[in-house]
Design a protein around this motif. Sequence first.
Motif, short mmCIF file in Angstrom:
data_model
loop_
_atom_site.label_atom_id
_atom_site.label_comp_id
_atom_site.label_asym_id
_atom_site.label_seq_id
_atom_site.Cartn_x
_atom_site.Cartn_y
_atom_site.Cartn_z
N PRO A 111 0.69 -1.41 0.08
CA PRO A 111 0.18 -0.20 -0.01
C PRO A 111 0.83 1.29 -0.09
CG PRO A 111 -0.73 -1.73 1.68
CD PRO A 111 0.55 -1.99 1.14
N ASP A 112 0.46 2.23 -0.54
CA ASP A 112 1.17 3.70 -0.63
C ASP A 112 1.33 4.05 0.57
OD1 ASP A 112 1.10 3.50 -3.39
OD2 ASP A 112 -0.40 4.74 -3.64
N VAL A 113 2.45 4.79 1.16
CA VAL A 113 2.84 5.08 2.47
C VAL A 113 2.88 6.58 2.40
CG1 VAL A 113 4.83 5.42 3.91
CG2 VAL A 113 4.40 3.47 2.75
N GLY A 114 3.45 7.27 1.58
CA GLY A 114 3.26 8.77 1.59
C GLY A 114 4.42 9.47 1.23
N VAL A 115 4.71 10.83 1.52
CA VAL A 115 5.79 11.65 0.98
C VAL A 115 6.65 12.00 2.26
CG1 VAL A 115 6.43 13.30 -0.43
CG2 VAL A 115 4.40 12.20 -1.10
N LEU A 116 8.11 11.77 2.00
CA LEU A 116 8.79 12.19 3.08
C LEU A 116 9.81 13.25 2.64
CD1 LEU A 116 8.30 8.66 3.26
CD2 LEU A 116 9.39 9.24 5.54
N ALA A 117 10.18 14.20 3.42
CA ALA A 117 11.11 15.34 3.32
C ALA A 117 12.06 15.65 4.25
CB ALA A 117 10.32 16.56 2.81
N GLY A 118 13.36 15.88 4.03
CA GLY A 118 14.16 16.31 4.90
C GLY A 118 15.38 16.84 4.32
N ARG A 119 16.45 17.25 5.34
CA ARG A 119 17.57 17.76 4.83
C ARG A 119 18.80 16.79 5.04
NH1 ARG A 119 17.36 23.98 6.32
NH2 ARG A 119 19.50 23.93 5.57
N ASP A 120 18.30 15.81 5.73
CA ASP A 120 19.49 14.76 5.98
C ASP A 120 18.88 13.33 5.14
OD1 ASP A 120 20.53 12.29 7.18
OD2 ASP A 120 20.96 13.15 9.15
N LEU A 121 19.80 13.15 4.26
CA LEU A 121 19.45 12.11 3.16
C LEU A 121 19.20 10.83 3.90
CD1 LEU A 121 19.10 10.75 0.27
CD2 LEU A 121 21.52 10.70 0.09
N VAL A 122 20.16 10.48 4.76
CA VAL A 122 20.31 9.02 5.69
C VAL A 122 19.07 8.94 6.38
CG1 VAL A 122 21.58 7.67 7.11
CG2 VAL A 122 22.91 9.12 5.61
N ALA A 123 18.78 10.01 6.81
CA ALA A 123 17.63 9.98 8.14
C ALA A 123 16.05 9.66 7.11
CB ALA A 123 17.47 11.16 8.53
N VAL A 124 16.24 10.52 6.06
CA VAL A 124 14.84 10.39 4.91
C VAL A 124 14.82 8.96 4.45
CG1 VAL A 124 13.96 11.12 2.82
CG2 VAL A 124 14.97 12.75 4.48
N GLU A 125 15.94 8.51 4.16
CA GLU A 125 16.14 6.91 3.38
C GLU A 125 15.73 5.90 4.53
OE1 GLU A 125 15.97 6.99 0.24
OE2 GLU A 125 17.86 6.23 -0.42
N THR A 126 16.22 6.21 5.92
CA THR A 126 16.03 5.23 6.93
C THR A 126 14.37 5.20 7.25
OG1 THR A 126 18.09 5.51 7.72
CG2 THR A 126 16.68 4.45 9.11
N ALA A 127 13.92 6.64 7.37
CA ALA A 127 12.44 6.51 7.67
C ALA A 127 11.63 6.01 6.60
CB ALA A 127 12.28 8.06 7.93
N THR A 128 12.13 6.35 5.31
CA THR A 128 11.29 5.44 4.15
C THR A 128 11.12 4.23 4.24
OG1 THR A 128 11.83 7.71 2.95
CG2 THR A 128 11.10 5.46 1.76
N LEU A 129 12.34 3.75 4.49
CA LEU A 129 12.24 1.95 4.82
C LEU A 129 11.37 1.69 5.86
CD1 LEU A 129 16.05 1.60 3.70
CD2 LEU A 129 14.21 0.78 2.08
N ASP A 130 11.70 2.26 6.90
CA ASP A 130 10.71 1.79 8.14
C ASP A 130 9.37 2.04 7.88
OD1 ASP A 130 13.03 1.29 9.42
OD2 ASP A 130 13.11 3.19 10.63
N LEU A 131 9.04 3.07 7.19
CA LEU A 131 7.62 3.12 7.03
C LEU A 131 6.98 2.29 5.72
CD1 LEU A 131 6.66 6.74 7.18
CD2 LEU A 131 6.64 5.18 8.94
N ILE A 132 7.82 1.65 4.84
CA ILE A 132 7.25 0.95 3.90
C ILE A 132 7.41 -0.30 4.56
CG2 ILE A 132 8.34 -0.08 1.76
CD1 ILE A 132 9.39 2.30 0.72
N ASP A 133 8.03 -0.77 5.46
CA ASP A 133 8.21 -2.13 5.84
C ASP A 133 6.75 -2.43 6.87
OD1 ASP A 133 10.50 -3.04 4.74
OD2 ASP A 133 11.62 -2.85 6.56
N ARG A 134 6.70 -1.05 7.37
CA ARG A 134 5.30 -1.43 8.22
C ARG A 134 4.21 -1.51 7.37
NH1 ARG A 134 5.93 3.69 12.07
NH2 ARG A 134 8.17 2.73 12.48
N ALA A 135 4.02 -0.79 6.40
CA ALA A 135 2.91 -0.82 5.60
C ALA A 135 2.63 -2.12 4.81
CB ALA A 135 3.00 0.37 4.59
N ALA A 136 4.01 -2.75 4.46
CA ALA A 136 3.77 -4.13 3.92
C ALA A 136 3.54 -5.11 4.64
CB ALA A 136 5.35 -4.43 2.98
#
Length: 356
Positions: free
Chosen positions: A294-319
């Motif tokens: 399922p679609d998760v959302g749109v994430l934004a930030g100035r720290d690429l590593v933090a944005v990537e980590t949060a994205t993966l965590d939210l995707i895993d949660r949705a999946a």
Amino acid sequence: VASPVYVLRVENEMPPERLAARLPALCEAAGLDGVFQSGDLVAVKLHLGEKPNTGYLRPPLVKVFADALKNGGSRPFLTDTCTLYNGRRQNAVDYLNTAREHGFTPEAAGAPVVIADGLVGGDQVMVDIPGRHYGQVPIAIAARRAHAGLVLTHCTGHMGSGYGGGIKNVGMGLASRAGKLMQHSDAKPSVNREKCTTCGLCATWCPAAAIAIDNKAHISHEKCIGCGECHSVCRYNAIKWTWGATSQLLQEKMVEHVMGVVEGRREKWAFVNFAVNITKNCDCLGKVEPRECPDVGVLAGRDLVAVETATLDLIDRAAGNRLFSRLWPQTDHRLQVRYAADLGLGSMEYELVEVK
Ligand code: SF4
Ligand code: SF4
């Protein structure tokens, strides 16, 4: 230290126009206007679409960001680089025509398109970096000449790195042709002769003329540059690819090219991940793929590593599982994020801020 990551939740399969209407709130909450100064030439990095794949971010979504930048007095341009493989984006002329066919006009997308590495992918600058593999990497010239950058990424799975998000969009997508070759140099495929139907598609797409079709497809490892296109285009699952150690090298080299892009001006870059329409392969694949979660959302930030980590965590949660580990079990797809953190590109600790 935890970096803030702003997230705008979305409904599943939200039409681009409705999603676009909600994006200004994300731009504001994430403070994007604080990153870019009046007069800045801002490279808005995105994938402008490979035919007939339809996963790319649509012009109305991109226009929200371009308009926000222009309202702040900066001068955005949409940008990407030429591909290694023989698709519709291998040189700037084909790519600009493809972008226009996908609706990326200044009127619809808010800014003109500039191909960052020139006519055939050779316009580059060498950037000194303190990497483990490289002390210097070749980066597309427009990415370094721009004063600042905004990275818009459609997040997907990826054959080589397991996950293709912001790190891949910057590291592979803003490397010049030479930089892409450096990243791909460790991987070599082979052909399962039982499965090969000699259809010849792999040979048509191979950018290195490394595939001959006699009674079956045959790959010359001397000529092969490891780009992975034959694996992507074969419909009969006849190209074998053993990732593992080579995926680790690919991911680490990708991260070192990210360093080359942002080195010396990290505070001038911001990152937006679209965790929607998540497919097994990236948008370079020349076909349409189904959603894997399922679609998760749109994430934004100035720290690429933090944005990537949060994205993966939210995707895993949705999946409900480790999605990219399930899709690409041979690949440790979080390695890229850990390596980026190790090299000091950001923090894997984040604080999620919900945007209403
Ligand atoms: S695309 Fe696949 S089936 Fe077709 S020739 Fe190549 S390996 Fe064989
Ligand atoms: S044979 Fe090598 S160079 Fe040719 S498409 Fe496959 S991976 Fe790329």
